[in-house]
Design an enzyme around this catalytic site. Sequence first.
Site, PDB file in Angstrom:
ATOM      1  N   HIS A  48       0.568 -31.285  26.039  1.00  0.00           N
ATOM      2  CA  HIS A  48      -0.682 -30.344  25.590  1.00  0.00           C
ATOM      3  C   HIS A  48      -1.300 -31.103  24.212  1.00  0.00           C
ATOM      4  O   HIS A  48      -1.227 -30.406  23.274  1.00  0.00           O
ATOM      5  CB  HIS A  48      -0.049 -28.733  25.151  1.00  0.00           C
ATOM      6  CG  HIS A  48      -1.298 -27.995  25.250  1.00  0.00           C
ATOM      7  ND1 HIS A  48      -2.214 -27.497  24.143  1.00  0.00           N
ATOM      8  CD2 HIS A  48      -1.788 -27.021  26.193  1.00  0.00           C
ATOM      9  CE1 HIS A  48      -2.935 -26.488  24.413  1.00  0.00           C
ATOM     10  NE2 HIS A  48      -2.851 -26.132  25.837  1.00  0.00           N
ATOM     11  N   VAL A  58      -1.473 -19.508  22.985  1.00  0.00           N
ATOM     12  CA  VAL A  58      -0.264 -18.890  23.348  1.00  0.00           C
ATOM     13  C   VAL A  58       0.774 -18.706  22.487  1.00  0.00           C
ATOM     14  O   VAL A  58       1.486 -17.683  21.915  1.00  0.00           O
ATOM     15  CB  VAL A  58       0.211 -18.819  24.815  1.00  0.00           C
ATOM     16  CG1 VAL A  58       0.893 -20.036  24.780  1.00  0.00           C
ATOM     17  CG2 VAL A  58       0.960 -17.833  25.313  1.00  0.00           C
TER      18      VAL A  58
END
Length: 147
Positions: A48, A58
Amino acid sequence: MLDVTQIQEILPHRYPFLLVDRITQMEKGNYIEGFKNISISEPAFMGHFPGHPIYPGVLILEGMAQAGGVLALKSNDLSNEELQHKVIYFMSIDKAKFRTPVKPGDKLVYKIEIMKLRGTLIVLNGKAYVDDKLVAEAELKAMVVDK
């Protein structure tokens, strides 16, 4: 105020999912402040995103929830023995907003206020900052339950 070892006495989370490094302020029944140092070695950065590392939103929300969990458990005046038998479950996340990407090298500061605390139910207003700039916010609802 609380270091990572003391946080681990309160929360069941462990590496790589313990997302609060230190609690710096706490007023039981009202407010908590803590932080996580974001390192390039975070497992999330492997995917990511390669070549453009951004800390996942998140995980920012989860870090807020963990700081709020410390506040909820401490606000209920549970003994260390009682803490061993309790856990906090998310019930809802509302009004989540992500304003600025969080990157390796950032110090992510969580500021959490209790909006409602009724028995085992807690509603929190969470905000996350980097260099005093708001990067994320959300309303979190959770419940303290027996393990």
